[in-house]
Write a protein that holds these residues in place. Structure first.
Motif, PDB file in Angstrom:
ATOM      1  N   VAL A   1     -15.533  13.490 -46.674  1.00 10.43           N
ATOM      2  CA  VAL A   1     -15.500  12.029 -46.613  1.00 10.43           C
ATOM      3  C   VAL A   1     -14.139  11.562 -46.088  1.00 10.43           C
ATOM      4  O   VAL A   1     -13.122  12.192 -46.360  1.00 10.43           O
ATOM      5  N   GLU A   2     -14.136  10.455 -45.328  1.00 17.17           N
ATOM      6  CA  GLU A   2     -12.875   9.896 -44.827  1.00 17.17           C
ATOM      7  C   GLU A   2     -12.067   9.306 -45.980  1.00 17.17           C
ATOM      8  O   GLU A   2     -12.617   8.755 -46.921  1.00 17.17           O
ATOM      9  N   LYS A   3     -10.761   9.391 -45.861  1.00 18.35           N
ATOM     10  CA  LYS A   3      -9.864   8.795 -46.845  1.00 18.35           C
ATOM     11  C   LYS A   3     -10.013   7.275 -46.798  1.00 18.35           C
ATOM     12  O   LYS A   3     -10.077   6.687 -45.720  1.00 18.35           O
TER      13      LYS A   3
ATOM     14  N   GLU B   1      -9.226   3.317 -46.792  1.00 17.41           N
ATOM     15  CA  GLU B   1      -8.125   2.606 -46.143  1.00 17.41           C
ATOM     16  C   GLU B   1      -7.372   1.753 -47.151  1.00 17.41           C
ATOM     17  O   GLU B   1      -7.819   1.563 -48.270  1.00 17.41           O
TER      18      GLU B   1
ATOM     19  N   PRO C   1     -11.923  15.542 -43.762  1.00 19.22           N
ATOM     20  CA  PRO C   1     -13.120  14.814 -43.339  1.00 19.22           C
ATOM     21  C   PRO C   1     -13.949  15.660 -42.361  1.00 19.22           C
ATOM     22  O   PRO C   1     -13.393  16.435 -41.590  1.00 19.22           O
ATOM     23  N   TRP C   2     -15.259  15.527 -42.460  1.00  8.44           N
ATOM     24  CA  TRP C   2     -16.147  16.223 -41.519  1.00  8.44           C
ATOM     25  C   TRP C   2     -16.584  15.213 -40.479  1.00  8.44           C
ATOM     26  O   TRP C   2     -17.333  14.266 -40.787  1.00  8.44           O
ATOM     27  N   ASP C   3     -16.151  15.436 -39.244  1.00 11.76           N
ATOM     28  CA  ASP C   3     -16.518  14.556 -38.137  1.00 11.76           C
ATOM     29  C   ASP C   3     -18.044  14.499 -38.010  1.00 11.76           C
ATOM     30  O   ASP C   3     -18.709  15.531 -37.946  1.00 11.76           O
ATOM     31  N   LYS C   4     -18.580  13.275 -37.970  1.00  8.09           N
ATOM     32  CA  LYS C   4     -20.043  13.118 -37.935  1.00  8.09           C
ATOM     33  C   LYS C   4     -20.671  13.713 -36.677  1.00  8.09           C
ATOM     34  O   LYS C   4     -21.808  14.145 -36.671  1.00  8.09           O
TER      35      LYS C   4
END
Ligand SMILES: [Zn+2]
Lengths: 344, 843
Positions: free
Chosen positions: B41-43, B45, B56-59
């Motif tokens: 998951v993205e951190k 903001e 993060p796993w790039d979609k």
């Protein structure tokens, strides 16, 4: 008679004129000989006064006096001028390089942790708190049981304890045993004390953790003491310590000797809450644990919990001193490296 | 406790609450978030107050894919080539994963294998390096075959350290879906406070969130268990001591298999920090993490074999000399305090701590017996303190688990073993609940709450909070009655029970909502702190002279303190406060000597500065016969060595300090403390030079000793050439004898007369005694006596010395004349002659 008067007047003019050429002490001496010395007109005139006619004496006397006063005044002025000039010369010769370092006197300093303690003493003294000290080697009862931590209670895991070879004797893990000691001494009076002192925990010695450290606790016992009072007192303390605008927050926590218990954070004084290395990016610094004194502890202290209530709070001052001065290693405090201590 | 967000969401709706916000809510209810792990998951903001880590796993790059065929690498035995559908088409991917080999050469797979697929350019953790090293997936050629992408292991995705094989996702995973949407997660690591052990479970954490957010809790579906029945034919149960074992339950599943659990189960266990093993062990661990109730699984057939028929489980304390080999291979010493689970043959496990290796689940297990029990936590803690075993089960049981949870956990676990491992649940369970737990009931009024908090909270609001925490509440008159939930053992009764409730109410209500007030009660009697003030005065005086304040470690070792003595031989029989568990051999006792500390401080610092002047004020610890606690005696130590002055660019260093520098410091201190009647007297002390050592007395009381370190003692330390000067004082005596208030002497406005006299006396006459007599003979007009020279010469006579004094005479009412001076001098000369045979030296 007129002739003599005229000579005397001319002498004054000549004297003043001659003085203008005088530039140093030697020529000034020569001038003095010429105009005020034994063979000077002034002195000779004085010497021949007896030979003058009776009626001439007052006139010539007055004239020669005027001449003398005039010459002397001129001389004094010239002397002053020459003195100033020669002093100026001396000053120039004596001028220092003021950027050279000063000679260092030996200066004694108070140890940084003692400085912090003094600051805390002062703040709480202003609020009517006295200081109570108790033993560093304690009984298991005072260190644990009387604080609502009976043997084998899970809460005992919270402290890594140094035990002594004497059964039931430990190195105090916190200054809290003093709570019960002061209560037993003062009951049933109201209590407002701070409990400072060295405490010891079995931990690894690293830059961030110590086996010995100084704690300060506060204890208030009375009728009608509330959580709101605790919050107010601790906020006042935080403002006095970290500045008028210091912001605090309370989070739930657990200590066996208080209920409810809380942890107080203060907004990071380094970054103002923006997040930095000191606060590990969180914007908050944990500064103390606190809570309402547990009824069991009040009972052990000799106060009826149905009638009395109180609050307690405790903080480690090593850590806060560390943060205050950006000190990189907690062990500096007790290693007493002179290069460290000299900076305070 | 590590709690995956996806798991928490099974029990509570957390829609609309951000990752960071949830961390703050947990912290605010007392579950302090120590770190947040981002799994794909993205951190979030914005300004973050919590510590984050993870990848993060790039979609676009990480997707769910399916392997449709596995073929042998043409040039390498240990590699295979997978034909893989990533949702956009078929690609060939190279892998060395052993779990692909079984499918090798089987042609088109009937059941494609769902995998986590990373395309070229993905940022992932390097599977071949220890720890987590981020690397970019690049095109390579391995033995002639080009490789651009990969099938991932848990390690590469940051789920666990597992890199043995690639992840096999569950069959229903949708091909082509971004991996983060399928199984991205957030793991909150929360600190569990000792009084919140009930929250060492996902459900416990969800329950706290339910209370804090006012959202309902969804409890897992739990089939009702029937007591007795068919299981009674399979196994017997006997509980010997219900105090130590309040409840013991057994359930059974037949015909099951120790196969792999569904991947979502494995992933949750991994994220929660437990290693997935097989469906059977995973079911017990999963249920423990979910509910907080530890379970133990036995291979039923092994028990039957041991017993040679129907086995009987017996819980009892260990017999003297009994032995057990545990799962981890250890063989702890058992004793009669320790509670065990046994059968008729012998021990099977240490109750609530760890199972034995002999009867545990293994790959061939078919029939599974599940233990769900409750143990006395105090007794268990005693066992732990002796065996020092750590286990997830012991962690929970040692913090007290509610016996009601045993039933819930058994029901859920049986269901899961059947679901994940297959087989049939044997009808009925055994349940010996010898000591039913009585949930506490407390009454509390709004006034009770206000009296503790200083803040009104309505009973309605309080009920809402308590009910969401699982309490059963009702109103009687102006009181709230609250029955504690059957998950908690920490709520007591009476005034303490009330406090427990107030804590629950206030922490969920929010400490931040309680308004601060100033103390308004009456101040206690103001007693002052005279001792502390005197100690601080000592510090201030010494600092004003130029000495450095220090702070000493209390802990030292007898060997370190023995350095004070010649040959490091301390006198026999020094009693110490000794530590049972010292942290290092250098710190085994509490110190007895402040002088030893001071010498160490000087020794340590001599290399840094040419001159040192230090002091330390702190306790030493002297055991007292027949007393439990030692006497903590306050000591002041002063240490000087090297030059007093610091050299400057135009002025050399002054001479090294000697005895009289130390004496000057001591005199200045005692003068500053306004001590009266101080005397210095030559004395002997094992640490000091025999001719350069004095004790400091007031009357008969010895305040301290001072001197130059004995040359033989000096050898025990790494000092340079300069004398080392040390003083040690009884701090309590200094404090007691010091005077904060003193009588200030008047200053005369009449001129003083000053004259010098020199007196010749025997060497044996102490300067101090001679001066005392001068003072006495001088009378009240003598106001100052200053020794300014000590002179020795053969012409003075054998063993004679001349002491020269400057005497000052002064009166308060008149100007003295020569006759006055003569009188005083004559008295002094006469009396010193009579007493010491002093002769006035003519100049
Ligand atoms: Zn900061």
């Amino acid at each position: 008679m007129l002739e003599t008067e005229g000579k005397l007047q001319a002498e004054l003019a000549r004297g003043i004129e001659g003085l203008q050429a005088v530039g140093n002490v030697e020529s000034l001496e020569a001038w003095k000989q010429e105009f005020l010395g034994k063979s000077s007109l002034v002195m000779q005139t004085y010497g021949s006064m007896a030979k003058l006619a009776k009626e001439e004496r007052p006139v010539i006397g007055k004239a020669v006096n005027q001449l003398k006063v005039g010459l002397e005044a001129a001389l004094a002025e010239k002397e002053e001028g020459i003195k100033t000039a020669s002093q100026q010369e001396t000053f120039t010769k004596e001028t220092l390089d003021v950027t050279l370092p000063g000679r260092k006197p030996r200066r004694g300093r108070i140890h940084p942790l003692h400085l912090t303690l003094r600051q805390i003493y002062k703040i709480f003294a202003d609020m009517g708190f006295q200081i109570y000290r108790s033993p560093e080697v304690e009984t298991d009862d005072f260190n644990f049981t009387f604080l609502n931590i009976p043997p084998y209670h899970p809460a005992r895991d919270m402290w890594d304890t140094f035990y002594t070879d004497k059964e039931g004797v430990v190195l105090r893990t916190h200054t809290s045993p003093g709570q019960v000691r002061v209560m037993r001494e003062r009951a049933p009076e109201n209590i407002r004390v701070i409990l400072p002192g060295t405490t010891m925990r079995y931990e690894q010695l690293t830059a961030r953790s110590e086996i010995e450290f100084i704690q300060v606790e506060l204890l208030v016992v009375g009728k009608g003491i509330t959580f709101a009072d605790m919050r107010g007192t601790l906020n006042d303390f935080a403002r006095r310590t970290f500045g008028e605008n210091a912001r605090t927050r309370l989070r739930p926590s657990f200590f066996p000797f208080t209920e409810p218990s809380a942890e107080m954070d203060v907004q990071c004084f380094v970054c103002g809450g923006e997040g930095c290395g000191v606060c590990k990016g969180t914007g908050w610094l944990e500064i103390l644990g606190c809570g309402m004194v547990h009824p069991t502890v009040l009972r052990y202290g000799g106060y009826d919990p149905e009638v009395y209530s109180g609050f307690a709070a405790g903080m480690g001052i090593d850590r806060s001193t560390l943060m205050r001065y950006h000190i990189d290693d907690i062990r500096h405090f007790r290693n007493n490296d002179i290069r460290f201590l000299e900076q305070f | 406790m590590k709690a995956p967000l996806s798991w928490i969401k099974d029990y509570i709706n957390l829609d609309g609450i951000g990752i960071e916000e949830l961390a703050n809510i947990l912290t605010n209810v007392g579950l302090e978030v120590e770190s947040v792990q981002l799994v794909g998951v993205e951190k979030p903001e914005g300004k973050l107050k919590n510590k984050y880590f993870g990848l993060p796993w790039d979609k676009e790059k990480f997707v769910v894919a399916e392997v449709v065929e596995v073929n042998q690498h043409p040039n390498a035995d240990r590699l295979s080539l997978c034909e893989l559908n990533d949702g956009m088409g078929i690609v060939t991917v190279l892998t060395g994963a052993p779990n692909m080999f079984p499918h090798l050469g089987k042609g088109r797979l009937e059941q494609p294998l769902k995998v986590a697929y990373a395309r070229e350019g993905s940022m992932l953790y390097d599977g071949h390096q220890p720890g987590q090293v981020v690397t970019k997936l690049k095109k390579t050629t391995i033995r002639g075959v080009e490789s651009r992408s990969m099938i991932c292991s848990e390690k590469e995705l940051g789920i666990s350290e597992e890199h043995e094989g690639v992840i096999e996702l569950d069959a229903d995973a949708p091909v082509g879906m971004p991996l983060v949407d399928y199984m991205g997660d957030v793991v909150y690591e929360v600190a569990i406070l000792p009084n919140m052990a009930r929250d060492a479970s996902i459900l416990g954490i969800a329950r706290e969130l339910s209370a804090a957010l006012g959202r309902p809790l969804r409890l897992p579906e739990e089939p009702t268990l029937e007591k007795g029945g068919a299981i009674e034919e399979k196994i017997g149960l006997e509980v010997k001591n219900t105090e130590l074992n309040p409840r013991f339950m057994l359930g059974m599943v037949e015909g099951t298999q120790a196969r792999k659990s569904p991947y979502w189960v494995q992933r949750r266990l991994s994220l929660a920090g437990m290693r997935p093993i097989d469906a059977l062990v995973d079911a017990t661990n999963y249920t423990m993490l979910e509910i907080g109730q530890p379970l133990h699984a036995f291979d039923y057939d092994l028990l039957r074999e041991r017993a040679g028929g129907k086995p009987t489980i017996i819980t009892r304390t260990a017999h003297e000399g009994e032995k057990i080999a545990l799962l981890d291979g250890s063989e702890p010493q058992l004793d009669t305090q320790m509670e065990l689970v046994t059968d008729t043959v012998g021990p099977l496990s240490i109750a609530g701590v760890m199972g034995g290796g002999e009867t545990g689940v293994h790959a061939e297990t078919r029939n599974l017996l599940i233990e769900s029990a409750n143990w006395n936590f105090i007794n268990l803690r005693k066992t732990l303190s002796k065996t020092r075993i750590n286990s997830e089960a012991a962690y929970r049981f040692s913090r007290d688990v509610h016996p009601e949870l045993a039933e819930t956990a058994l029901s859920l676990c049986l269901k899961r073993v059947q679901e994940w491992g297959g087989g049939e649940v044997v009808q009925g369970v055994l349940d010996d609940y010898g000591k039913p737990y009585v949930d506490t009931v407390n009454r509390i009024s709004a006034q009770n709450i206000a009296e503790v908090l200083g803040q009104e909270i309505s009973l309605e609001e309080s009920i809402g909070i308590l009910e969401r925490l699982g309490f059963t509440c009702w109103i009687e008159g102006n009181e709230l009655v609250a029955k504690s939930p059957a998950t908690r053992t920490d709520i007591e009764t009476g005034i303490i029970g009330q406090r427990n409730l107030i804590e629950e109410i206030s922490r969920v209500y929010g400490y931040e909502r309680i308004a601060a007030k100033r103390l308004s009660d009456e101040l206690p009697p103001q007693l002052g702190n005279p001792d502390l003030e005197a100690e601080e005065r000592i510090r201030d005086i010494l600092v004003s002279i130029g000495l450095q304040d220090t702070l000493a470690y209390r802990q030292t070792s007898p060997e370190r303190e023995a350095r004070l003595f010649i040959g490091r031989k301390a006198p026999a029989g020094l009693a110490y406060v000794r530590l049972k568990n010292p942290i290092t051999p250098e710190r085994t006792v509490m110190r007895r000597s402040a002088m030893a500390t001071m010498l160490e401080l000087l020794e340590y610092n001599t290399k840094f500065r040419p001159g040192l002047a230090l002091f330390e004020l702190g306790p030493v610890f002297l055991p007292v016969a027949d007393e439990i606690l030692p006497h903590e005696a306050l000591r002041l130590s002063i240490g000087l060595t090297g030059a007093w002055d610091v050299a400057s660019w135009d002025r050399p260093q002054s001479k090294a300090m000697d005895f009289f520098d130390l004496k000057g410091v001591v005199e200045a201190l005692l003068d500053g403390l306004h001590l009266e009647g101080v005397r210095f007297q030559a004395t002997a002390h094992p640490s000091f030079h025999p001719g350069k050592c004095a004790e400091v007395r007031v009357g008969e009381e010895i305040l301290g000793v001072m001197g130059e370190l004995h040359p033989q003692v000096r050898k025990n330390y790494a000092f340079g050439q300069d004398p080392v000067l040390v003083a040690e004082f009884d701090g309590e005596a200094l404090v007691r004898l010091s005077n904060a208030v003193f009588t200030n002497k008047a200053i005369s406005s009449y001129p003083a007369m000053v004259e010098d006299i020199a007196l010749i006396v025997d060497e044996s006459v102490p300067a101090e005694d001679l001066e005392a007599l001068i003072w006495q003979a001088g009378g009240k007009l003598l106001v100052d006596v200053k020794l300014f020279d000590v002179y020795r010469d053969a012409r003075l006579g054998e063993s004679k010395k001349s002491l020269a004094y400057q005497l000052t005479y002064q009166a308060f009412d008149r100007t003295l004349n020569d006759k006055d001076a003569l009188n005083i001098r004559n008295r002094i000369v006469k009396q010193t002659k009579n007493t010491f045979g002093a002769v006035l030296r003519s100049s």
